[in-house]
Write a protein that holds these residues in place. Sequence first.
Motif, PDB file in Angstrom:
ATOM      1  N   GLY A 235      20.859  28.701 -24.542  1.00 13.49           N
ATOM      2  CA  GLY A 235      19.446  28.372 -24.914  1.00 13.49           C
ATOM      3  C   GLY A 235      18.962  28.907 -23.270  1.00 13.49           C
ATOM      4  N   ALA A 262      16.502  32.705 -28.336  1.00 17.20           N
ATOM      5  CA  ALA A 262      14.996  32.162 -27.228  1.00 17.20           C
ATOM      6  C   ALA A 262      14.680  33.537 -26.732  1.00 17.20           C
ATOM      7  N   ILE A 282       8.775  30.194 -35.273  1.00 16.07           N
ATOM      8  CA  ILE A 282       9.097  28.907 -35.329  1.00 16.07           C
ATOM      9  C   ILE A 282      10.741  28.808 -35.308  1.00 16.07           C
ATOM     10  N   ALA A 285      13.302  29.163 -33.869  1.00 14.20           N
ATOM     11  CA  ALA A 285      13.427  27.548 -32.676  1.00 14.20           C
ATOM     12  C   ALA A 285      14.031  26.699 -32.857  1.00 14.20           C
ATOM     13  N   LEU A 288      17.592  26.967 -32.562  1.00 16.19           N
ATOM     14  CA  LEU A 288      18.061  26.711 -31.622  1.00 16.19           C
ATOM     15  C   LEU A 288      17.855  25.009 -30.490  1.00 16.19           C
ATOM     16  N   PHE A 289      16.909  24.671 -31.506  1.00 15.37           N
ATOM     17  CA  PHE A 289      16.678  23.042 -31.450  1.00 15.37           C
ATOM     18  C   PHE A 289      17.992  22.666 -31.806  1.00 15.37           C
ATOM     19  N   ALA A 292      21.131  23.308 -30.176  1.00 13.59           N
ATOM     20  CA  ALA A 292      21.187  22.574 -28.153  1.00 13.59           C
ATOM     21  C   ALA A 292      21.969  21.277 -28.623  1.00 13.59           C
ATOM     22  N   ILE A 293      20.906  20.464 -29.183  1.00 18.06           N
ATOM     23  CA  ILE A 293      21.170  19.537 -29.680  1.00 18.06           C
ATOM     24  C   ILE A 293      22.346  18.949 -30.595  1.00 18.06           C
TER      25      ILE A 293
ATOM     26  N   GLY C 110      19.344  19.062 -22.437  1.00 16.12           N
ATOM     27  CA  GLY C 110      20.086  20.566 -23.109  1.00 16.12           C
ATOM     28  C   GLY C 110      18.032  21.305 -23.759  1.00 16.12           C
ATOM     29  N   PRO C 112      17.184  23.426 -24.773  1.00 16.14           N
ATOM     30  CA  PRO C 112      15.576  25.238 -24.429  1.00 16.14           C
ATOM     31  C   PRO C 112      14.782  25.052 -24.119  1.00 16.14           C
ATOM     32  N   ILE C 114      12.449  26.982 -23.398  1.00 17.14           N
ATOM     33  CA  ILE C 114      11.322  27.826 -24.959  1.00 17.14           C
ATOM     34  C   ILE C 114      11.176  27.051 -25.897  1.00 17.14           C
ATOM     35  N   VAL C 115      11.751  26.258 -26.316  1.00 14.47           N
ATOM     36  CA  VAL C 115      12.092  24.820 -27.562  1.00 14.47           C
ATOM     37  C   VAL C 115      11.227  24.306 -27.038  1.00 14.47           C
ATOM     38  N   ILE C 118       7.420  26.072 -27.428  1.00 13.31           N
ATOM     39  CA  ILE C 118       6.487  26.639 -28.776  1.00 13.31           C
ATOM     40  C   ILE C 118       6.775  25.146 -29.102  1.00 13.31           C
TER      41      ILE C 118
END
Lengths: 309, 254, 278
Positions: A235, A262, A282, A285, A288-289, A292-293, C110, C112, C114-115, C118
């Motif tokens: 991230g 990112a 988006i 994103a 990525l979210f 990460a979770i 945790g 990121p 950048i998220v 956004i």
Amino acid sequence: MAVQPSRSDRRELVRERAFTAAGLTAAVALVTTIVLFLVQLFITSRASRAAFGIPFLWRSEWNPVTEQFGALPMIIGTLITGFGALLISTPFALGIAIFLADYAGKKAAEPVKYLIGLLGGLPSVIFGLWGLFVLVPIVSRFEVWFGKLVGSEALVASGTTGVGLLAAILLLAIMILPFSASLILESLLVVPMELKEGALALGATKWDTIQNVELPYVRRSMVGALVLSLGRALGETMAVTMVIGNGMRLPHSLFDPANTLASAIANQFLEATSPVYIASLIQLALILFVIAIVINIAARVILRRGVQQ
Amino acid sequence: MEEPSIVLETQKINAWFGKDQVLFDVSAHIPKNRVTAIMGPSGCGKTTFVRTLNGLHLMTPGARSSGTVLLEGTDTSTMDIVDVRKHIGMVFQRPNPFPTMTVYENVLAGYRLTGQRLAREKADQIVETTLNKVGLWTEVQTKLFKAGTSLSGGQQQRLCIARTIAMEPAVVLFDEPTSALDPKSTAIIEELLSDLKSEYSILFVTHGLQQAARISDYVAFFMLGELVEFGETKRVFVGPQDKRTEDYLSGKYG
Amino acid sequence: MTARKLKNSLMGFLVAASAGLLIAVLAVIVWHIFISGVRYLNWDFFTKAPAPFGESGGGVFNAIVGTFLITLVAAAIGTPFGMFAGIYVAEHRGQRFADIVRLCADALQGIPSIVIGIFGYTFLVARFRSYSALSASVALAFMFVPTTARVTEEVLNLVPSGLKEAAYALGARRSSVVWNVSIKTAAAGITSGLLTSMARIAGETAPLLFTAFGSRYIEWNMLRPMSALPLQIYIYASSPYPALQQQAWSAAFVLVLLILLLQFGAKHLIARVLRVKA
């Protein structure tokens, strides 16, 4: 014994209720935040899913001009930089943690721990600045040298910028080093003294003890620590954005400019004008979210079990 | 000595930590204005017993209890637990004055923590009389506005007693209050009890036989979570009716 | 036997060397920031907004103001949520929902950055059709809340249970025990945690890119675009002009100094907490 509630009693009761409500509200808000993120990102990325559907995940074309978008180059870029950085930094992180846990006395350990905290506390953009003006030129020189070594003229010609996957991996490795070192150290410190002393009393050398007693004992929490570090690396935004080169195509070598999920967002979001372009960023994103979770929850579960053992 | 009235009555108290039952059907009548010693070997449930009386037992995660506690005839389960605790004070094993408060503030901590505001003169008066009751006034008169934790261990414990009786409770629970203190401080606190019992009814947890014999009028003997024997101290020590009490008094349980 | 001893010495050397390497890397980075940063520092740099395009000189006062405003407002928004969530988890230890809240706080930490940026854009900027410092503060508050919650919980768990029991035994209600005993006893630790969290968000760039956006002017209005030191560093570093790149180094120096100051304050407070406990 029944007592008439006095004015101060009533005031206390009101305060008690307000307090309970505030605690519960904050707790619920914290849990709701995750849902809120998910829903918000999902809704605002609709246009991308309408255009590309699920294949967005494995389409390898990312072209703002023709408005064809696929996440594969970024997913690959994210995985390569993340795992590459982890691969490079882990041996050092392990070494530092073992040094602090077993070799350094208290007098030596404290300042080193402080410096680790310092390095870990430096903002991402500072690493990016340093990477861009110090690390990238070095990588560039290395590329030319390496190109000559293997006789690749293309590399000598194209690789002179220095920005690209390799610079990003090296910079990330430095950035996650303090993070994973302190996490591993934390797990090493819970190894019971008696275990170590028992092994030493049997005539084992210090390293025998570390290798055969200490490391097996913390195996699980070490995996948790590394997964958390990986999550951190995947991230990481600004530093990578500044040195990875904003390449839109699938990278073919470590010297190619590329993008992570990112960095693609950071590099392109302000330039994106069409709804599909914005929605696709988006969508990155959102991916990525979710990654990460999942990684963070998995790591915490592993770590918690590690402690319970 | 005439028969005292009853301040606290327990009916069939049971208590658990998770699945482990630590108290079994404890029924007792605690006499008013007397010192009742709660004694027995470690792990016999004496601390748990006093903690069920003011509801602190239930604050431990996983803890449960059943049974009835009558405070001067009122079922405490019908009262707000906060009011129960105002009437049943408690002094703990380790002196625990509030480190963020001065000596003065520590004495008044109960008022402050329950949101009761006191006029300055009233507050001064409570502090002086209460500290006098625990024999601390002359010792700390000049240190009233220093941190409560700056006092010696024995003084801290007496400060904690002062903090408790400042609330004018009917009953005061002492949970081995001298076990962390030196012999001299212990003696001071033991002497204090005979003064305090004219105003308060006292339950005193101890694992020391000698201490129980010295300080108490009545004694409750616990073993493995059961109340084995209850009676006047002299009577129990001279002629115990239960075999287990006898064995314990003669040192067979260590 | 000798092979094992040799291995023992070799490994001892290697682990010490990796610690040495870390220190060396840190030294190199700090050295560069110091040397390149100090070189272009002058009074104007701290007191003036950026010079008009094409002119030399100017400073980053606008970014310094922005960093302070955005960070403080984010902390003001995030502190109550974070502290109450932390109190909730500490007071309901062992209960399932408290465990879930703690897990969510960990997971949120945790996310990121950048998220978060956004999210801030789609949630606030797009909705109100304007970049603003306030939307940046809200975005940063999302980073501030989980760290504050965790720190508060951890510090509260250090408060001796004897103190809390003493307060309950006097007839205090939970709110009174938490406020007057736990929080007061743990005040230094919590403040230190808040400072550390502030140091962290003060250095964040990604959440500001699409929210605060940046501004060349000294801006005090939270509803308008605003600059901040990390943002300015990023923009200057990515520019092709050496003069601006030099300013990026100087801004980096100022930012690191600010963060060190916050961390030093936090460390100092922690030392005080430990002394009180001992």
